[in-house]
Design a protein around this motif. Structure first.
Motif, PDB file in Angstrom:
ATOM      1  N   VAL A   1       0.841  -1.199   0.000  1.00 13.62           N
ATOM      2  CA  VAL A   1       0.000   0.000   0.000  1.00 13.62           C
ATOM      3  C   VAL A   1       0.875   1.247   0.000  1.00 13.62           C
ATOM      4  N   LYS A   2       1.958   1.231   0.753  1.00 13.88           N
ATOM      5  CA  LYS A   2       2.883   2.375   0.787  1.00 13.88           C
ATOM      6  C   LYS A   2       3.496   2.622  -0.585  1.00 13.88           C
ATOM      7  N   GLN A   3       3.858   1.563  -1.296  1.00 13.04           N
ATOM      8  CA  GLN A   3       4.423   1.713  -2.633  1.00 13.04           C
ATOM      9  C   GLN A   3       3.420   2.357  -3.587  1.00 13.04           C
ATOM     10  N   PHE A   4       2.165   1.925  -3.527  1.00 14.62           N
ATOM     11  CA  PHE A   4       1.148   2.517  -4.400  1.00 14.62           C
ATOM     12  C   PHE A   4       0.895   3.971  -4.033  1.00 14.62           C
ATOM     13  N   LYS A   5       0.927   4.305  -2.756  1.00 12.81           N
ATOM     14  CA  LYS A   5       0.744   5.702  -2.352  1.00 12.81           C
ATOM     15  C   LYS A   5       1.899   6.568  -2.843  1.00 12.81           C
ATOM     16  N   ASP A   6       3.116   6.026  -2.817  1.00 14.19           N
ATOM     17  CA  ASP A   6       4.259   6.795  -3.305  1.00 14.19           C
ATOM     18  C   ASP A   6       4.163   7.053  -4.800  1.00 14.19           C
ATOM     19  N   VAL A   7       3.620   6.077  -5.543  1.00  8.97           N
ATOM     20  CA  VAL A   7       3.489   6.249  -6.991  1.00  8.97           C
ATOM     21  C   VAL A   7       2.360   7.217  -7.325  1.00  8.97           C
ATOM     22  N   HIS A   8       1.221   7.056  -6.646  1.00  5.97           N
ATOM     23  CA  HIS A   8       0.028   7.866  -6.950  1.00  5.97           C
ATOM     24  C   HIS A   8      -0.097   8.969  -5.897  1.00  5.97           C
ATOM     25  N   LYS A   9       0.740   9.986  -6.031  1.00  6.99           N
ATOM     26  CA  LYS A   9       0.687  11.128  -5.120  1.00  6.99           C
ATOM     27  C   LYS A   9      -0.130  12.284  -5.667  1.00  6.99           C
ATOM     28  N   GLU A  10      -0.354  12.306  -6.955  1.00  6.90           N
ATOM     29  CA  GLU A  10      -1.112  13.397  -7.563  1.00  6.90           C
ATOM     30  C   GLU A  10      -2.113  12.829  -8.566  1.00  6.90           C
ATOM     31  N   PRO A  11      -3.388  12.703  -8.229  1.00  8.20           N
ATOM     32  CA  PRO A  11      -3.970  12.995  -6.910  1.00  8.20           C
ATOM     33  C   PRO A  11      -3.622  11.908  -5.894  1.00  8.20           C
ATOM     34  N   PRO A  12      -3.596  12.245  -4.621  1.00  8.49           N
ATOM     35  CA  PRO A  12      -3.233  11.244  -3.600  1.00  8.49           C
ATOM     36  C   PRO A  12      -4.322  10.188  -3.455  1.00  8.49           C
ATOM     37  N   LEU A  13      -3.909   8.926  -3.497  1.00  6.62           N
ATOM     38  CA  LEU A  13      -4.834   7.814  -3.356  1.00  6.62           C
ATOM     39  C   LEU A  13      -4.615   7.130  -2.016  1.00  6.62           C
ATOM     40  N   ASP A  14      -5.656   6.499  -1.511  1.00  6.93           N
ATOM     41  CA  ASP A  14      -5.589   5.814  -0.228  1.00  6.93           C
ATOM     42  C   ASP A  14      -6.366   4.505  -0.335  1.00  6.93           C
ATOM     43  N   LEU A  15      -6.177   3.644   0.640  1.00  2.00           N
ATOM     44  CA  LEU A  15      -6.890   2.371   0.676  1.00  2.00           C
ATOM     45  C   LEU A  15      -8.341   2.622   1.068  1.00  2.00           C
ATOM     46  N   VAL A  16      -9.255   2.281   0.172  1.00  2.00           N
ATOM     47  CA  VAL A  16     -10.678   2.534   0.426  1.00  2.00           C
ATOM     48  C   VAL A  16     -11.483   1.247   0.579  1.00  2.00           C
ATOM     49  N   GLY A  17     -10.902   0.092   0.276  1.00  2.00           N
ATOM     50  CA  GLY A  17     -11.665  -1.146   0.411  1.00  2.00           C
ATOM     51  C   GLY A  17     -10.924  -2.313  -0.211  1.00  2.00           C
ATOM     52  N   TRP A  18     -11.677  -3.365  -0.485  1.00  3.22           N
ATOM     53  CA  TRP A  18     -11.097  -4.561  -1.073  1.00  3.22           C
ATOM     54  C   TRP A  18     -12.136  -5.240  -1.939  1.00  3.22           C
ATOM     55  N   TRP A  19     -11.704  -6.214  -2.721  1.00  2.00           N
ATOM     56  CA  TRP A  19     -12.602  -6.940  -3.607  1.00  2.00           C
ATOM     57  C   TRP A  19     -12.288  -8.424  -3.527  1.00  2.00           C
ATOM     58  N   SER A  20     -13.288  -9.220  -3.902  1.00  4.37           N
ATOM     59  CA  SER A  20     -13.125 -10.670  -3.960  1.00  4.37           C
ATOM     60  C   SER A  20     -14.282 -11.251  -4.755  1.00  4.37           C
ATOM     61  N   THR A  21     -14.138 -12.505  -5.177  1.00  4.90           N
ATOM     62  CA  THR A  21     -15.247 -13.205  -5.822  1.00  4.90           C
ATOM     63  C   THR A  21     -16.235 -13.673  -4.767  1.00  4.90           C
ATOM     64  N   ALA A  22     -17.507 -13.669  -5.116  1.00  2.29           N
ATOM     65  CA  ALA A  22     -18.544 -14.024  -4.159  1.00  2.29           C
ATOM     66  C   ALA A  22     -19.756 -14.546  -4.912  1.00  2.29           C
ATOM     67  N   PRO A  23     -20.604 -15.336  -4.255  1.00  2.00           N
ATOM     68  CA  PRO A  23     -21.844 -15.782  -4.895  1.00  2.00           C
ATOM     69  C   PRO A  23     -22.756 -14.601  -5.218  1.00  2.00           C
ATOM     70  N   THR A  24     -23.680 -14.837  -6.128  1.00  6.37           N
ATOM     71  CA  THR A  24     -24.573 -13.766  -6.536  1.00  6.37           C
ATOM     72  C   THR A  24     -25.513 -13.354  -5.428  1.00  6.37           C
ATOM     73  N   ALA A  25     -25.929 -14.304  -4.608  1.00  8.79           N
ATOM     74  CA  ALA A  25     -26.927 -14.002  -3.582  1.00  8.79           C
ATOM     75  C   ALA A  25     -26.394 -13.024  -2.539  1.00  8.79           C
ATOM     76  N   ALA A  26     -25.261 -13.350  -1.932  1.00  4.49           N
ATOM     77  CA  ALA A  26     -24.728 -12.519  -0.857  1.00  4.49           C
ATOM     78  C   ALA A  26     -23.338 -13.003  -0.516  1.00  4.49           C
ATOM     79  N   PRO A  27     -22.516 -12.177   0.130  1.00  4.82           N
ATOM     80  CA  PRO A  27     -21.222 -12.653   0.624  1.00  4.82           C
ATOM     81  C   PRO A  27     -21.401 -13.774   1.637  1.00  4.82           C
ATOM     82  N   ASP A  28     -20.399 -14.645   1.723  1.00  3.09           N
ATOM     83  CA  ASP A  28     -20.481 -15.752   2.673  1.00  3.09           C
ATOM     84  C   ASP A  28     -19.557 -15.471   3.854  1.00  3.09           C
ATOM     85  N   PRO A  29     -19.601 -16.275   4.899  1.00  2.00           N
ATOM     86  CA  PRO A  29     -18.775 -16.015   6.092  1.00  2.00           C
ATOM     87  C   PRO A  29     -17.276 -16.004   5.836  1.00  2.00           C
TER      88      PRO A  29
END
Length: 393
Positions: free
Chosen positions: A87-115
């Motif tokens: 994350v620090k490396q990506f922040k150093d690269v994307h300083k203008e505009p400054p980016l930050d960690l806002v979330g995450w992604w993953s594969t999931a069933p269509t109905a809803a996320p599982d435990p």
């Protein structure tokens, strides 16, 4: 599914958050899932999302894939040292505009996320971003969708803490004195696709090149969620009777290089075939060809103008002044040869200086050795008392 057991809240989102999704995130997710399926890798498929939060608007601009480690109870978790450094490396690269960690992604069933998604999400909430969002990608919708205008196979959630009655989870009202259990739930957020000029150019390039790229398809079967089951990938046949890819012994870098060269070769072949098609069309409609009757041939003037415009951009390949072009080619060739000769001359001068330095060291050492031998043979040589007679031969 029982609403009390579902991880998706029955209430709609009241945070008024709006997500602006950029195409680069979708391309990164698609590439990660394709490589995961093609290499028959096991384990969950997930990554981090980088963007900005301006008031109630959150942008998702970049994404990167993440490895996972098994926790004490077998749940998936992110390796903290590696993740923080990434994350620090990506922040150093994307300083203008400054980016930050806002979330995450993953594969999931269509109905809803599982435990299985809760462990990583709780880790992000506790250690990195207390308002992290979750982008759930649904691979099963890709196979079921047959329309090009279908909805994107993804859902974006925010997380909330909701209280639930212990005795009866179906009750909407709490009885005085009744104990509540706090549970983490997901609420769906609305989103829109935001595209910049540079991203639009990149997407158009990928779309145009994908038609000529020879790649194998690895469709995901319906119901695949986090990729823990290796049987969720249906491999294409490439010579093996069992449908699995043969082991060629190539490394990951070699496979990527081979795929890149194959794509370039297919693009060159396609360009050659289209040039041949244009050449055949112009030759057939030309009166000098003798293959077409001038009274029956219908000329397409827009098409001819497009061909003329294309040829006008190829002045470097077919210049109008051949002599000037030949002179320029010879001049550039001489410049390249001169630069090469200057480089070799510099190396020769450097080698000669090194030879001279080493020769001087050898000569000085020889003189010192000769002087030492004289002093050993004639101890009084060079002293103030002179040299005794009979020491010189």
């Amino acid at each position: 599914m029982d609403p009390s057991q579902s991880l998706v809240s029955q209430k709609s989102s009241d945070s008024d958050l709006h997500i602006q999704l950029h195409p680069l995130v979708l391309l990164t997710i698609s590439d990660h899932i394709t490589r995961h399926a093609a290499r028959q890798q096991q384990g969950p498929i997930l990554g981090a999302l980088l963007g900005q939060q301006n008031g109630r608007v959150i942008t998702l601009e970049h994404a990167f894939e993440c490895p996972t480690t098994a926790g004490p109870n077998g749940e998936a978790s992110l390796p903290s040292p590696w993740f923080e450094e990434r994350v620090k490396q990506f922040k150093d690269v994307h300083k203008e505009p400054p980016l930050d960690l806002v979330g995450w992604w993953s594969t999931a069933p269509t109905a809803a996320p599982d435990p299985s998604h809760l462990s990583v999400h709780r880790q992000l909430l506790q250690d990195y971003n207390e308002s992290a969002i979750f982008l759930a990608f649904h691979p099963s919708q890709l196979q079921a969708s047959e329309s090009h205008n279908a909805k994107l196979p993804l859902t974006i959630y925010e997380s909330v803490i909701e209280g639930e009655n212990v005795n009866d989870a179906s009750k909407d009202m709490q009885i005085d004195g009744e104990e509540l259990v706090l549970k983490l739930r997901f609420r769906e957020l609305r989103y829109s696709v935001e595209t910049g000029e540079s991203e639009m150019i990149g997407v158009n390039t990928i779309v145009q090149g994908s038609g000529t790229a020879a790649v194998d398809t690895y469709p995901l079967v319906a119901g695949a969620n986090t990729g823990n089951n290796p049987q969720s990938v249906k491999q294409g046949t490439r010579g093996d009777k069992d449908g699995r890819e043969s082991n060629t012994g190539l490394t990951q870098e070699e496979e990527e290089l081979l795929a890149n060269l194959t794509t370039r070769l297919n693009a060159i072949r396609t360009l050659e075939s289209r040039i041949s098609l244009l050449k055949s069309y112009v030759a057939n409609i030309s009166p000098e060809s003798g293959n077409a009757d001038s009274t029956s041939v219908t000329w397409s003037h827009p098409l001819l103008r497009d061909i003329s415009s294309l040829l006008s951009h190829l002045s470097l390949l077919s210049p109008s002044e051949q002599s000037s072009f030949a002179t320029e080619v010879v001049s550039q060739n001489n410049d390249v040869l001169l630069a090469s000769l200057l480089g070799k001359m510099g190396e020769s001068v450097k080698a000669m200086r090194e030879l001279g330095r080493k020769s001087a060291i050898v000569q000085n050492q020889r003189k010192a050795d000769a002087h030492a031998q004289r002093r050993q043979r004639y101890p009084d040589f060079g002293s103030g008392g002179g040299v005794s007679s009979g020491f010189y031969p």
